[in-house]
Design a protein around this motif. Sequence first.
Motif, short mmCIF file in Angstrom:
data_model
loop_
_atom_site.label_atom_id
_atom_site.label_comp_id
_atom_site.label_asym_id
_atom_site.label_seq_id
_atom_site.Cartn_x
_atom_site.Cartn_y
_atom_site.Cartn_z
N ALA A 90 42.01 43.11 28.08
CA ALA A 90 42.22 41.92 28.90
C ALA A 90 41.62 42.11 30.29
CB ALA A 90 43.71 41.63 29.01
N GLY A 91 41.77 43.30 30.86
CA GLY A 91 41.20 43.59 32.18
C GLY A 91 39.69 43.43 32.17
N LEU A 92 39.05 43.98 31.13
CA LEU A 92 37.59 43.87 31.01
C LEU A 92 37.17 42.40 30.92
CD1 LEU A 92 36.87 46.75 28.44
CD2 LEU A 92 36.12 46.69 30.83
N LEU A 93 37.87 41.63 30.08
CA LEU A 93 37.55 40.21 29.90
C LEU A 93 37.74 39.43 31.21
CD1 LEU A 93 39.22 39.49 26.44
CD2 LEU A 93 36.79 39.26 26.97
N VAL A 94 38.84 39.71 31.91
CA VAL A 94 39.13 39.00 33.16
C VAL A 94 38.08 39.36 34.23
CG1 VAL A 94 40.76 38.85 35.09
CG2 VAL A 94 41.59 38.64 32.75
N GLY A 95 37.74 40.64 34.32
CA GLY A 95 36.74 41.08 35.31
C GLY A 95 35.38 40.46 35.05
N PHE A 96 34.90 40.61 33.82
CA PHE A 96 33.58 40.08 33.45
C PHE A 96 33.58 38.55 33.49
CE2 PHE A 96 30.17 38.81 30.59
CZ PHE A 96 29.15 39.67 30.97
N GLY A 97 34.60 37.96 32.91
CA GLY A 97 34.68 36.49 32.81
C GLY A 97 34.74 35.80 34.16
N GLY B 88 32.11 32.16 30.94
CA GLY B 88 32.90 32.96 31.87
C GLY B 88 34.36 32.50 31.87
N MET B 124 39.63 45.72 35.05
CA MET B 124 39.02 44.52 35.64
C MET B 124 37.82 44.92 36.51
SD MET B 124 40.89 41.62 37.98
CE MET B 124 40.61 42.19 39.65
#
Lengths: 145, 139
Positions: A90-97, B88, B124
């Motif tokens: 989730a962290g990766l998705l939130v950061g990238f997104g 995004g 993140m």
Amino acid sequence: MNIQIDWQAFTPISLVGGLLLGVATVILLLGIGRIAGISGIFSSLLKPKRVEAWQVLFIVGLVVSPVLYGLVKPLPAIEMSTSLPLLIGAGLLVGFGTRLGSGCTSGHGICGNARLSPRSMVATVTFMLFGMVTVYIGRHFLGLI
Amino acid sequence: MLKNMIGLLAGLLFGLGLLISGMTDPTKVQGFLDVFGAWDISLALVMGGGLIVAITGVQIARLQPTSWIGSSIEMPTTTVINKKLLIGAMLFGIGWGLVGICPGPGIVLLGAGQWQAYVFIPAMIVGMLIYQWFEPKLG
């Protein structure tokens, strides 16, 4: 499909929190002329050559806020049953997104919508919708959440 | 100096707003996103309340020649709705739904000593760095 509102979980004080978010946003906008987009401000910290002191202090303010809150009343108990791999994913998705989409719940959700920006309205509807679909599938079909 | 003080004050107030509203409680966030379960509609008040104040602020800002510190008031000028924006927002929405944490509350939870934030925020950051690396290739 019928929608059931959970009135037991309803917290009217959320409105006060929301008004405060608005006040913080307006102070930043009128005070120094900048937009309170958290993902944007936070990611500027990752570009050491371009980071400004106020951006660092804004993030410091966010980190210190629970201490201030704790002086008045105990911090709300937070229960999370989230697993480690889910948190990382989730962290990766939130950061990238948030970088790809140029904003998150603050930048698009509050600041952008307040400017009546069609771009932010589209982004807000999109992330709300995908958040809802994720919880629907994750909770009721996969039992992940 | 004044600029920095305003930055700090805004961060503090924003963090308090997130704590008071319930946005830092992942269970509450997921309850709000769970429209077809037992729907907790409280967080609709957060965006509603935030918008009422922010819309007024934006209208005032449009009438001001400069900010309080004398700098120009910078508002985003991009209007394009493209794939980057949509994909995004989609990826962000999925991540937000999975754990109920978005960037602001995640940072506040660091200060609250919530261990989950110490996993979420580094992940993140990695996500943001991957984007920075990826960005020139996107054109």
